[in-house]
Scaffold this motif. Structure first.
Motif, PDB file in Angstrom:
ATOM      1  N   ARG A  74       0.970  -1.436   0.101  1.00 16.68           N
ATOM      2  CA  ARG A  74       0.042  -0.277   0.001  1.00 16.68           C
ATOM      3  C   ARG A  74       0.726   1.318  -0.048  1.00 16.68           C
ATOM      4  NH1 ARG A  74      -4.793   0.994   4.515  1.00 16.68           N
ATOM      5  NH2 ARG A  74      -5.396  -0.862   3.753  1.00 16.68           N
ATOM      6  N   HIS A  75       0.624   2.064  -0.922  1.00 15.64           N
ATOM      7  CA  HIS A  75       1.548   3.590  -0.945  1.00 15.64           C
ATOM      8  C   HIS A  75       0.647   4.598  -0.292  1.00 15.64           C
ATOM      9  CE1 HIS A  75       3.305   6.386  -4.016  1.00 15.64           C
ATOM     10  NE2 HIS A  75       4.188   6.315  -2.927  1.00 15.64           N
ATOM     11  N   VAL A  76       1.222   4.947   0.931  1.00 21.86           N
ATOM     12  CA  VAL A  76       0.593   5.704   2.031  1.00 21.86           C
ATOM     13  C   VAL A  76       1.279   7.254   2.139  1.00 21.86           C
ATOM     14  CG1 VAL A  76       0.009   3.435   3.304  1.00 21.86           C
ATOM     15  CG2 VAL A  76       2.123   4.557   3.804  1.00 21.86           C
ATOM     16  N   ASP A  77       2.423   7.200   1.545  1.00 24.62           N
ATOM     17  CA  ASP A  77       2.844   8.573   1.567  1.00 24.62           C
ATOM     18  C   ASP A  77       3.816   8.934   0.529  1.00 24.62           C
ATOM     19  OD1 ASP A  77       4.050  11.085   2.324  1.00 24.62           O
ATOM     20  OD2 ASP A  77       4.464  10.293   4.485  1.00 24.62           O
ATOM     21  N   ALA A  78       3.013   9.911  -0.203  1.00 24.04           N
ATOM     22  CA  ALA A  78       3.691  10.166  -1.577  1.00 24.04           C
ATOM     23  C   ALA A  78       4.968  11.159  -1.434  1.00 24.04           C
ATOM     24  CB  ALA A  78       2.635  11.054  -2.521  1.00 24.04           C
ATOM     25  N   ASP A  79       5.114  12.025  -0.195  1.00 28.44           N
ATOM     26  CA  ASP A  79       6.168  12.817  -0.235  1.00 28.44           C
ATOM     27  C   ASP A  79       7.293  12.078   0.187  1.00 28.44           C
ATOM     28  OD1 ASP A  79       4.558  15.091  -0.567  1.00 28.44           O
ATOM     29  OD2 ASP A  79       3.902  15.379   1.797  1.00 28.44           O
ATOM     30  N   GLN A  80       7.150  11.031   1.081  1.00 26.05           N
ATOM     31  CA  GLN A  80       8.450  10.279   1.606  1.00 26.05           C
ATOM     32  C   GLN A  80       8.540   9.003   0.471  1.00 26.05           C
ATOM     33  OE1 GLN A  80      10.646  10.368   4.085  1.00 26.05           O
ATOM     34  NE2 GLN A  80       9.999  12.702   4.182  1.00 26.05           N
ATOM     35  N   ASP A  81       7.646   8.716  -0.241  1.00 24.80           N
ATOM     36  CA  ASP A  81       7.398   7.761  -1.199  1.00 24.80           C
ATOM     37  C   ASP A  81       7.478   6.350  -0.472  1.00 24.80           C
ATOM     38  OD1 ASP A  81       6.901   6.126  -3.383  1.00 24.80           O
ATOM     39  OD2 ASP A  81       8.571   7.076  -4.401  1.00 24.80           O
ATOM     40  N   LEU A  82       6.470   6.424   0.762  1.00 17.24           N
ATOM     41  CA  LEU A  82       6.295   5.248   1.582  1.00 17.24           C
ATOM     42  C   LEU A  82       5.630   4.233   1.265  1.00 17.24           C
ATOM     43  CD1 LEU A  82       6.790   4.056   4.534  1.00 17.24           C
ATOM     44  CD2 LEU A  82       5.344   5.487   5.516  1.00 17.24           C
ATOM     45  N   TRP A  83       5.770   3.150   1.358  1.00 12.66           N
ATOM     46  CA  TRP A  83       5.083   1.808   1.153  1.00 12.66           C
ATOM     47  C   TRP A  83       4.925   1.041   2.290  1.00 12.66           C
ATOM     48  CZ3 TRP A  83       3.275   0.994  -4.164  1.00 12.66           C
ATOM     49  CH2 TRP A  83       3.646   1.514  -5.062  1.00 12.66           C
ATOM     50  N   ILE A  84       3.658   0.454   2.426  1.00 11.88           N
ATOM     51  CA  ILE A  84       3.485  -0.453   3.619  1.00 11.88           C
ATOM     52  C   ILE A  84       3.396  -2.005   3.037  1.00 11.88           C
ATOM     53  CG2 ILE A  84       1.838  -1.173   5.562  1.00 11.88           C
ATOM     54  CD1 ILE A  84       3.393   1.194   6.040  1.00 11.88           C
ATOM     55  N   LEU A  85       4.054  -2.759   3.642  1.00 15.84           N
ATOM     56  CA  LEU A  85       4.076  -4.238   3.033  1.00 15.84           C
ATOM     57  C   LEU A  85       3.209  -4.856   4.340  1.00 15.84           C
ATOM     58  CD1 LEU A  85       4.942  -6.669   1.070  1.00 15.84           C
ATOM     59  CD2 LEU A  85       6.869  -6.842   2.685  1.00 15.84           C
ATOM     60  N   GLU A  86       1.687  -5.379   3.703  1.00 14.15           N
ATOM     61  CA  GLU A  86       1.014  -6.026   4.709  1.00 14.15           C
ATOM     62  C   GLU A  86       1.266  -7.513   4.842  1.00 14.15           C
ATOM     63  OE1 GLU A  86      -2.937  -4.919   3.371  1.00 14.15           O
ATOM     64  OE2 GLU A  86      -2.880  -2.730   3.652  1.00 14.15           O
ATOM     65  N   LEU A  87       1.377  -7.885   6.014  1.00 15.04           N
ATOM     66  CA  LEU A  87       1.937  -9.245   6.455  1.00 15.04           C
ATOM     67  C   LEU A  87       0.834  -9.840   7.162  1.00 15.04           C
ATOM     68  CD1 LEU A  87       5.669  -8.588   6.935  1.00 15.04           C
ATOM     69  CD2 LEU A  87       4.659  -9.267   4.688  1.00 15.04           C
ATOM     70  N   PHE A  88      -0.302  -9.413   7.250  1.00 17.18           N
ATOM     71  CA  PHE A  88      -1.450  -9.842   8.253  1.00 17.18           C
ATOM     72  C   PHE A  88      -2.574 -10.697   7.359  1.00 17.18           C
ATOM     73  CE2 PHE A  88      -1.762  -5.199   7.552  1.00 17.18           C
ATOM     74  CZ  PHE A  88      -3.191  -5.098   7.185  1.00 17.18           C
ATOM     75  N   HIS A  89      -2.401 -11.021   6.270  1.00 14.84           N
ATOM     76  CA  HIS A  89      -3.767 -11.791   5.592  1.00 14.84           C
ATOM     77  C   HIS A  89      -3.538 -13.260   5.831  1.00 14.84           C
ATOM     78  CE1 HIS A  89      -5.115  -7.940   3.716  1.00 14.84           C
ATOM     79  NE2 HIS A  89      -3.711  -7.845   3.368  1.00 14.84           N
ATOM     80  N   GLY A  90      -2.738 -13.946   6.791  1.00 13.50           N
ATOM     81  CA  GLY A  90      -2.880 -15.255   6.878  1.00 13.50           C
ATOM     82  C   GLY A  90      -3.921 -15.518   7.949  1.00 13.50           C
ATOM     83  N   PRO A  91      -4.201 -16.810   8.140  1.00  9.81           N
ATOM     84  CA  PRO A  91      -5.220 -17.259   9.144  1.00  9.81           C
ATOM     85  C   PRO A  91      -5.144 -16.743  10.519  1.00  9.81           C
ATOM     86  CG  PRO A  91      -3.740 -19.061   8.710  1.00  9.81           C
ATOM     87  CD  PRO A  91      -3.685 -18.003   7.517  1.00  9.81           C
ATOM     88  N   SER A  92      -4.032 -16.379  11.044  1.00  9.82           N
ATOM     89  CA  SER A  92      -4.069 -15.858  12.401  1.00  9.82           C
ATOM     90  C   SER A  92      -3.884 -14.421  12.472  1.00  9.82           C
ATOM     91  CB  SER A  92      -2.934 -16.672  13.201  1.00  9.82           C
ATOM     92  OG  SER A  92      -1.661 -16.280  12.878  1.00  9.82           O
TER      93      SER A  92
END
Length: 433
Positions: A93-111
């Motif tokens: 997810r691209h969350v901050d254009a100024d810093q070109d910050l991306w979030i890598l979501e690691l929480f889509h598994g069963p737990s």
């Protein structure tokens, strides 16, 4: 591909043997006997691959096809990913254009844990090897957790009829949600044990069990913590996938002549995730730099900023997965940054026992500073939730972003910044300054 000990006094093993072994008999950690380099021409093909395809390519580098035929490996990966609720598995997810910050979501598994990919894969891997034996053995998997590994391991190993899972966790130091995830399961092969102490105390008990050769072999112990090489190997995939999704986002025709620079800022406790990122770089992924983010328990920050590895007093924080004073994967890291010098590793282990610290020689220390940056985020001085990311963050993820803000006050437009994100269920108890 065979596997050797970081201390150099154990026999070379096959992948299956390493998966079941945990620690080497000489007390060292198993690593590949060489780290292959992926040619640039092959790297370019990764850009059009799905997560499962990249996972297959990376894992194939470390697993001999005579041990797991390629079709079987594909099926294990497919079964592993079938429990995830997002088609991209670890979306960006691209969350901050100024810093070109991306979030890598690691929480889509069963737990909802960032360890789900590793635990689902390990559960299927153990099952595959056990069912292939002419006489099916029953093994005991022992691990230490303060939440993430525990809840993910329960989902990965419950109802595995050839496996007993024993989880040690520090009493009262696990988030309410993850404590329930671990302790409320009804499956008979899952056993939870609360320890009065810290996560380091739990790990010391587990390590002691594996160092007792008679106990280890008579009870057929196996490991799920990052002492198990398979755990590191699996997490390498995250960084390849994230890197190429960003390249894809910035390219209209997918024909990139020059890869864009990417930095990763990684919340670090046992140093497993950051080490996986480093292995990705060793494999040839052109990562610009790796930011190691810690809380007040800053043993790895002190090592990366001063070249001295020395334990301190454990401080309890609202980011409990990072409340450690022993980074489990430090020995593997030391082995790699010293050009795989097992003699130096042995000397360092001895110095740690005698002098209680390890000091890097200046040439080696100067070398790692070219790749690694680090920061320790003190909650009393720098409230970790006061970050620029316009999304709700759990304390661990917030530390990763806060560290990047401190190390990179103004991230250049030519460099993309990626931070792994955990879900809000990893929150522990309320923090009172």
């Amino acid at each position: 591909m065979k596997y050797i000990s970081t201390r150099g006094h154990s026999a070379r093993l096959k992948f299956e043997q390493v998966v079941f072994a945990g620690l080497a008999p000489d007390g060292g950690f198993y690593v590949p006997d060489h780290v292959p380099t992926i040619p640039f021409s092959i790297l370019e093909t990764f850009q059009s691959m799905r997560f499962d395809e990249i996972a297959f390519e990376i894992l194939s580098l470390f697993i001999d096809p005579n041990e797991i035929p390629r079709d079987d490996l594909r099926k294990i990966i497919c079964d592993t990913l079938s429990k995830f609720d997002h088609p991209f598995i670890t979306p960006l997810r691209h969350v901050d254009a100024d810093q070109d910050l991306w979030i890598l979501e690691l929480f889509h598994g069963p737990s909802l844990s960032f360890k789900d990919f590793a635990m689902q894969f390990l559960g299927n891997l153990f099952d595959y090897f056990l069912q292939r034996k002419s006489i099916v053995e029953r093994i005991c998997i022992v691990g230490a957790s303060n939440g993430d590994i525990g809840s993910a391991a329960v989902e990965g190993f419950k109802n595995k009829k050839h496996i007993e899972l024993f989880l040690l966790h520090p009493l009262g130091k696990v988030s309410h949600v993850q404590e329930k995830q671990m302790t409320s399961v009804k499956e008979e092969n899952i056993h939870n044990i609360a320890i009065k102490g810290s996560l380091d105390d739990c790990r010391d008990i587990v390590k002691g069990l594996f160092e007792d050769s008679h106990f280890r072999y008579s009870h057929k112990l196996a490991a799920i913590n990052t002492v198990n090489w398979a755990r590191i190997m699996i997490e390498i995939v995250y960084y390849f996938y994230a890197f190429f999704r960003i390249q894809e986002y910035h390219s209209s025709d997918l024909e990139i002549q020059h890869f864009r620079s990417v930095r990763f800022s990684i919340p670090s406790g046992s140093f497993g995730n950051a080490l996986a990122c480093y292995y990705a770089k060793l494999l040839g992924l052109p990562i610009h730099s790796i930011i190691v983010a810690t809380n007040e328990n800053d043993i790895m920050h002190r090592f990366l900023s001063k070249g001295i590895y020395e334990k301190n007093v454990l401080i309890e924080t609202m980011s409990p997965a990072m409340d450690i004073q022993t980074a489990s994967n430090f020995e593997r890291f030391l082995f790699e940054i010293t050009n795989r010098d097992s003699a130096f590793v042995n000397q360092s282990v001895h110095r740690m026992d005698v002098d209680r610290k390890i000091v890097l020689p200046p040439p080696i220390f100067n070398g790692i500073k070219e790749v690694f940056k680090s920061a320790a985020i003190n909650q009393k001085q720098y409230p970790i939730m006061a970050t620029k990311a316009p999304i709700l963050l759990d304390p661990h993820s917030a530390i990763g972003i806060a560290a990047a803000e401190r190390v990179l006050p103004s991230n250049p437009k030519s460099t993309k910044l990626v931070c792994p994100r955990r879900p809000s269920c990893t929150w522990a108890r309320p923090f009172i300054p």
